[in-house]
Write a protein that holds these residues in place. Structure first.
Motif, PDB file in Angstrom:
ATOM      1  N   LEU A 188       3.494 -94.426 177.241  1.00  0.00           N
ATOM      2  CA  LEU A 188       4.724 -94.349 178.030  1.00  0.00           C
ATOM      3  C   LEU A 188       5.872 -95.064 177.323  1.00  0.00           C
ATOM      4  CD1 LEU A 188       3.398 -95.020 181.661  1.00  0.00           C
ATOM      5  CD2 LEU A 188       4.453 -92.891 180.839  1.00  0.00           C
ATOM      6  N   LYS A 242       7.542 -93.144 174.763  1.00  0.00           N
ATOM      7  CA  LYS A 242       8.425 -92.124 175.343  1.00  0.00           C
ATOM      8  C   LYS A 242       9.688 -92.751 175.935  1.00  0.00           C
ATOM      9  CE  LYS A 242       6.363 -89.291 178.199  1.00  0.00           C
ATOM     10  NZ  LYS A 242       6.807 -87.926 177.819  1.00  0.00           N
ATOM     11  N   LYS A 266       9.573 -94.968 178.378  1.00  0.00           N
ATOM     12  CA  LYS A 266       9.288 -95.266 179.782  1.00  0.00           C
ATOM     13  C   LYS A 266       8.543 -96.613 179.876  1.00  0.00           C
ATOM     14  CE  LYS A 266      10.648 -91.182 181.402  1.00  0.00           C
ATOM     15  NZ  LYS A 266       9.733 -90.318 182.178  1.00  0.00           N
ATOM     16  N   PHE A 288       7.277 -94.391 185.809  1.00  0.00           N
ATOM     17  CA  PHE A 288       6.867 -93.091 185.279  1.00  0.00           C
ATOM     18  C   PHE A 288       6.912 -92.052 186.404  1.00  0.00           C
ATOM     19  CE2 PHE A 288       3.255 -95.665 186.541  1.00  0.00           C
ATOM     20  CZ  PHE A 288       2.599 -94.850 187.455  1.00  0.00           C
ATOM     21  N   GLN A 293       5.198 -85.944 186.304  1.00  0.00           N
ATOM     22  CA  GLN A 293       5.156 -85.118 185.097  1.00  0.00           C
ATOM     23  C   GLN A 293       4.632 -85.913 183.908  1.00  0.00           C
ATOM     24  OE1 GLN A 293       5.799 -81.698 184.887  1.00  0.00           O
ATOM     25  NE2 GLN A 293       4.755 -82.105 182.940  1.00  0.00           N
ATOM     26  N   ASP A 294       5.008 -87.177 183.819  1.00  0.00           N
ATOM     27  CA  ASP A 294       4.481 -88.018 182.752  1.00  0.00           C
ATOM     28  C   ASP A 294       2.956 -88.081 182.822  1.00  0.00           C
ATOM     29  OD1 ASP A 294       6.980 -88.768 181.645  1.00  0.00           O
ATOM     30  OD2 ASP A 294       7.229 -90.328 183.173  1.00  0.00           O
ATOM     31  N   ASP A 337       1.331 -84.773 181.809  1.00  0.00           N
ATOM     32  CA  ASP A 337       1.279 -84.626 180.347  1.00  0.00           C
ATOM     33  C   ASP A 337       0.181 -85.503 179.751  1.00  0.00           C
ATOM     34  OD1 ASP A 337       3.418 -82.908 180.555  1.00  0.00           O
ATOM     35  OD2 ASP A 337       4.922 -84.410 179.981  1.00  0.00           O
ATOM     36  N   TRP A 338       0.029 -86.700 180.296  1.00  0.00           N
ATOM     37  CA  TRP A 338      -1.007 -87.633 179.818  1.00  0.00           C
ATOM     38  C   TRP A 338      -2.409 -87.056 180.039  1.00  0.00           C
ATOM     39  CZ3 TRP A 338      -2.046 -91.651 176.912  1.00  0.00           C
ATOM     40  CH2 TRP A 338      -3.136 -92.479 177.183  1.00  0.00           C
TER      41      TRP A 338
END
Length: 427
Positions: free
Chosen positions: A206, A209, A211, A222, A225-226, A229-230
């Motif tokens: 994160l 990114k 975040k 977060f 969507q984060d 994706d993870w």
């Protein structure tokens, strides 16, 4: 019947009464008993008991009872004892939990002891500040560390796959792990653990990114969507067999002994740098350590942190004796040599110097890793809010549900995001 006494017996009685009334001498010293609770491996326990014995050898009037648990059971045990008014005097504390315990008045403010019984000026400002909550000092840094990938060097070389690189990204990491699994040099052996349930690994990703896990305002940093994706990234790794299958990963109980490397299930496990000593102690094959993969054009994900701290319970009846023992742990060359870097690289400059020339090859690897990583790290993240500790185990639980196919990726992401926010709100 006439009661008779003599001068000698009167004086002995007076001395005994004085000793019981005045802390630090005679019988009062014999009554000083402390309890110390920590989590960790057998290696950590062995080193800690050695330090305790060394201290008691010089301070015979102080008795310290030590007790150790695995990470997942430790916090339940501590919470139960604290709520029951039976908290240990000395508490091994984590950065993610110290804010919660301090704000609930479960820890003793050690600020008055700084520069007095706690002679830790050579820790440096950052290492002292890391033990503060709302301006008060609650935790003494037991060592500096960072997140790390511990890998089975022997297995990696055996597979004939190109060595791991400090500059690789997550896609390259996944490809390398897939190649190791495909080499099939060992039965049911994979490139890496499934890191989807590792909060430390998620946090690093994160941060890369831009975040954070938690904001300065005490909210989650977060989105659903984060997390989607993870979970998708790790689902792809399971599909390509880069990481272990869910039935293997479920064996990991967040202890060194049950890690995928220790169990011989994978060549890589995600950990903290100080845990390298414990990992190597129970592995016959040669291990190595390397930083996490990154994101192309991403920000630094890793950071230096107190591997753990030691705090005093606000319930302790012997704060002076307990503080004196803490100072021994972090400022005595004898303790430094016994503890080594298993809990991290000492925060004290003088203790680091006292270890020069006495470190084992494995300990030197840890020190070198921190030195190499330091120029590349980001800043310490915002402190985790109350309730954040529950989210660590929540992530592991939901990640396993997703891996076993009991919960869809998107649903698991939404479930974790919602419940994590609720845990914090409830505090």
């Amino acid at each position: 019947m006439m009661l008779t006494t003599n001068r000698r017996s009167v004086l002995k009685g007076a001395a005994a009464a004085l000793a019981l009334a005045v802390p630090g001498i005679g019988y009062a010293e014999a009554e000083t008993r402390l309890r110390f609770l920590w989590w960790g491996s057998k290696e950590r326990s062995d080193r800690t008991f050695a330090a305790i014995n060394a201290y008691q050898g010089k301070n015979s009037a102080v008795k310290i009872d030590g007790e150790s648990f695995g990470w997942d059971n430790y916090w339940t045990r501590l919470a139960t004892q604290t709520a029951g008014g039976n908290a240990p005097d000395l508490i091994q504390m984590d950065y993610r939990y110290i804010f919660e315990y301090a704000r609930r008045n479960s820890l003793l403010d050690l600020t008055p002891q700084l520069g007095k019984q706690l002679a830790i000026n050579d820790f440096g400002t950052a290492n002292i500040e890391s033990g503060k909550v709302d301006g008060k000092f609650y935790g003494v840094n037991l060592g500096v560390n960072s997140s790390v990938m511990i890998f089975n060097r022997t297995a990696w070389e055996e597979a004939g796959v190109e060595p791991l690189s400090r500059d690789m990204n997550w896609d390259q990491f996944a490809a390398a792990c897939t190649k190791l699994s495909e080499a099939k040099k060992r039965r049911a052996f994979y490139g890496t653990q499934d890191g989807s349930g590792s909060e430390t690994t998620l946090e690093c990703w994160l941060r890369q990114k831009g975040k954070v896990l938690y904001t300065n305002g005490g909210e989650i940093g977060f989105t659903t969507q984060d997390l989607t994706d993870w979970f998708k990234m790790w689902a792809e790794m399971r599909k390509s067999k880069a990481c272990v299958p869910p039935d293997a990963q479920a064996l990991d109980q967040l202890t060194i002994e049950t890690s995928m490397v220790a169990l011989g299930k994978a060549a890589i496990t995600f950990a903290h740098s100080n845990q390298f000593i414990g990992h190597q102690a129970i592995n016959k094959e040669k291990l190595g350590l390397i930083n996490y993969p990154g994101l192309p054009g991403g920000k630094p994900g890793q950071y230096l942190k107190p591997s753990m701290m030691v705090s005093l319970s606000s319930q302790t009846k012997n704060p002076d004796a307990a503080t004196a023992f803490i100072n021994f742990l972090v400022q005595s060359p004898d303790a430094a040599k016994l503890l080594g870097v298993e809990r991290g690289v000492p925060a004290s400059e003088s203790m680091r110097k006292s270890l020069e020339g006495s470190l084992s090859e494995n300990e030197q690897q840890v020190v070198s890793y921190i030195a190499d990583l330091t120029p590349k790290v980001g800043s310490l993240p915002p402190p985790p809010p109350n309730g954040a500790g529950e989210n660590m185990l929540l992530l592991k639980k939901i990640a396993e549900e997703v891996a076993f196919g009991k919960t869809k990726v998107e649903d698991g992401a939404a479930k974790f995001t919602e419940q994590a926010a609720a845990n914090i709100k409830r505090g």
